[in-house]
Scaffold this active site. Structure first.
Site, PDB file in Angstrom:
ATOM      1  N   ASP A   6       7.180  32.455  27.143  1.00  0.00           N
ATOM      2  CA  ASP A   6       7.431  32.933  25.967  1.00  0.00           C
ATOM      3  C   ASP A   6       7.547  31.628  25.254  1.00  0.00           C
ATOM      4  O   ASP A   6       9.203  31.821  24.929  1.00  0.00           O
ATOM      5  CB  ASP A   6       8.471  34.101  26.113  1.00  0.00           C
ATOM      6  CG  ASP A   6       9.343  34.072  24.719  1.00  0.00           C
ATOM      7  OD1 ASP A   6       8.233  35.195  23.734  1.00  0.00           O
ATOM      8  OD2 ASP A   6      10.427  35.130  25.043  1.00  0.00           O
ATOM      9  N   GLY A   8       9.354  30.990  21.526  1.00  0.00           N
ATOM     10  CA  GLY A   8       9.481  31.862  20.522  1.00  0.00           C
ATOM     11  C   GLY A   8       9.421  30.874  19.308  1.00  0.00           C
ATOM     12  O   GLY A   8       9.472  29.903  19.166  1.00  0.00           O
ATOM     13  N   ASN A   9      10.813  31.921  18.317  1.00  0.00           N
ATOM     14  CA  ASN A   9      10.635  30.567  16.781  1.00  0.00           C
ATOM     15  C   ASN A   9      11.743  29.106  17.117  1.00  0.00           C
ATOM     16  O   ASN A   9      10.945  27.468  16.895  1.00  0.00           O
ATOM     17  CB  ASN A   9      11.342  31.015  15.969  1.00  0.00           C
ATOM     18  CG  ASN A   9      11.074  32.729  15.476  1.00  0.00           C
ATOM     19  OD1 ASN A   9       9.647  31.853  14.954  1.00  0.00           O
ATOM     20  ND2 ASN A   9      10.988  33.692  15.680  1.00  0.00           N
ATOM     21  N   SER A  10      12.507  29.026  18.048  1.00  0.00           N
ATOM     22  CA  SER A  10      13.700  28.058  18.669  1.00  0.00           C
ATOM     23  C   SER A  10      13.952  27.770  19.532  1.00  0.00           C
ATOM     24  O   SER A  10      14.182  26.571  19.945  1.00  0.00           O
ATOM     25  CB  SER A  10      15.168  28.178  18.291  1.00  0.00           C
ATOM     26  OG  SER A  10      15.181  29.958  18.841  1.00  0.00           O
ATOM     27  N   TYR A  86       0.010  50.534  16.453  1.00  0.00           N
ATOM     28  CA  TYR A  86       0.587  49.583  15.483  1.00  0.00           C
ATOM     29  C   TYR A  86      -0.786  49.306  14.111  1.00  0.00           C
ATOM     30  O   TYR A  86      -1.767  48.834  15.039  1.00  0.00           O
ATOM     31  CB  TYR A  86       1.145  48.057  15.726  1.00  0.00           C
ATOM     32  CG  TYR A  86       1.864  47.634  14.787  1.00  0.00           C
ATOM     33  CD1 TYR A  86       2.658  48.028  14.585  1.00  0.00           C
ATOM     34  CD2 TYR A  86       1.727  46.271  14.248  1.00  0.00           C
ATOM     35  CE1 TYR A  86       4.486  47.635  13.438  1.00  0.00           C
ATOM     36  CE2 TYR A  86       2.423  45.344  13.592  1.00  0.00           C
ATOM     37  CZ  TYR A  86       3.892  46.491  12.857  1.00  0.00           C
ATOM     38  OH  TYR A  86       4.697  45.823  12.512  1.00  0.00           O
ATOM     39  N   ASP A  95       6.190  38.729  21.008  1.00  0.00           N
ATOM     40  CA  ASP A  95       8.057  39.220  21.489  1.00  0.00           C
ATOM     41  C   ASP A  95       7.744  40.711  21.617  1.00  0.00           C
ATOM     42  O   ASP A  95       8.486  41.074  22.549  1.00  0.00           O
ATOM     43  CB  ASP A  95       8.455  37.900  21.175  1.00  0.00           C
ATOM     44  CG  ASP A  95       9.080  38.360  19.743  1.00  0.00           C
ATOM     45  OD1 ASP A  95       7.884  38.308  18.969  1.00  0.00           O
ATOM     46  OD2 ASP A  95       9.791  37.636  18.694  1.00  0.00           O
ATOM     47  N   ASP A 116      15.735  43.577  19.499  1.00  0.00           N
ATOM     48  CA  ASP A 116      15.589  42.342  19.700  1.00  0.00           C
ATOM     49  C   ASP A 116      16.894  41.604  18.904  1.00  0.00           C
ATOM     50  O   ASP A 116      15.985  41.463  17.862  1.00  0.00           O
ATOM     51  CB  ASP A 116      14.554  41.961  19.988  1.00  0.00           C
ATOM     52  CG  ASP A 116      13.638  40.715  20.660  1.00  0.00           C
ATOM     53  OD1 ASP A 116      15.561  39.911  20.395  1.00  0.00           O
ATOM     54  OD2 ASP A 116      13.068  40.873  21.536  1.00  0.00           O
ATOM     55  N   THR A 119      16.887  35.580  16.735  1.00  0.00           N
ATOM     56  CA  THR A 119      16.734  34.587  14.775  1.00  0.00           C
ATOM     57  C   THR A 119      16.133  35.887  14.071  1.00  0.00           C
ATOM     58  O   THR A 119      16.687  36.370  12.606  1.00  0.00           O
ATOM     59  CB  THR A 119      15.526  33.074  14.215  1.00  0.00           C
ATOM     60  OG1 THR A 119      15.696  32.453  15.527  1.00  0.00           O
ATOM     61  CG2 THR A 119      15.572  33.505  12.910  1.00  0.00           C
TER      62      THR A 119
END
Length: 241
Positions: A6, A8-10, A86, A95, A116, A119
């Site tokens: 996974d 992610g952003n950071s 969606y 995510d 969740d 960020t």
């Protein structure tokens, strides 16, 4: 055994699964080929799923495909064990998608809200029939604190703290308490409102900032820090079959 990644952003979170059992987790600041090779030497990995909320790392994917027999890159076209309602699936964060799949796997036949807290804070809902109906995105804990400092002339930058009063008596605590309490009230309000239509609602709380909220909500929740990895593994197994 399955390797779930996974991005992610950071940070990058990695989980090793023996079928449905999570055996080991790792967290890296970036895609670490040396560490992943070490993992492959210690575990017999046959299947891998790679998910990213940022731009896909083509060289990382090539590296995985070179070292693992079967690699699945999660996209909006990947077959899922749920029904995705969606309207713009190509813009949906992977995510968020993996988290609701994980919730459906852990709490089958229940309406579930997934919160969740990273960020950003995301709120996503999947019903008891495994229909993902969508959700919302808001600024996360540290992002709110940084924004208050950045877009004002005098407010200081403060770090989040776990224990805050309802009403603060100094500016630094007013910032910490205002943001933390605001998020707590926000989460509880989502739960209360959804319970009107879905009285059997269950709520999962996950994400790096979830430790600040999990013991302060008035509603009961399930805290599962590895919910996204669990969902990725479920998607991987569904496609392997």
């Amino acid at each position: 055994m399955n390797l779930c990644i996974d991005q992610g952003n950071s940070s990058i979170k990695i989980g090793i699964f023996d079928q449905n059992k999570l055996v080991k987790t790792f967290v890296y600041k970036k895609f670490d080929r040396k560490s992943i090779l070490s993992t492959l030497h210690n575990f017999s990995i046959n299947h891998c799923i790679y998910s990213s909320v940022i731009k896909k790392n083509a060289s990382a994917i090539a590296f995985l495909k070179k070292n693992i027999p079967h690699v699945l890159v999660l996209t909006h076209e990947t077959p899922l064990p749920i029904e995705n309602k969606y309207h713009t699936p190509e813009t949906l964060g992977k995510d968020r998608l993996a988290a609701v799949v994980g919730a459906a796997f852990l709490m089958p036949n229940f309406d579930v809200l997934v919160v969740d807290a990273g960020t950003a804070i995301t709120f996503d809902f999947i019903d008891a029939k495994k229909n993902y109906l969508g959700g919302n995105i808001d600024a996360g804990l540290e992002l709110r604190l940084k924004a208050l400092h950045t877009f004002t002339k005098k407010l200081p930058l403060v770090k989040p703290v776990k224990e805050v009063p309802l009403l603060a008596s100094d500016t630094e605590m007013a910032l910490a308490a205002g943001v933390l309490n605001g998020i707590i009230f926000e989460i509880d309000s989502y739960i209360d409102t959804l319970k009107i239509e879905y009285p059997r609602l269950s709520t999962f709380l996950t994400g790096g900032s979830s430790i600040f909220f999990e013991k302060k909500l008035k509603n009961s929740i399930f805290a599962e820090k590895n919910l996204v990895l669990i969902g990725l593994n479920y998607i991987l197994q569904y496609n392997a079959q």
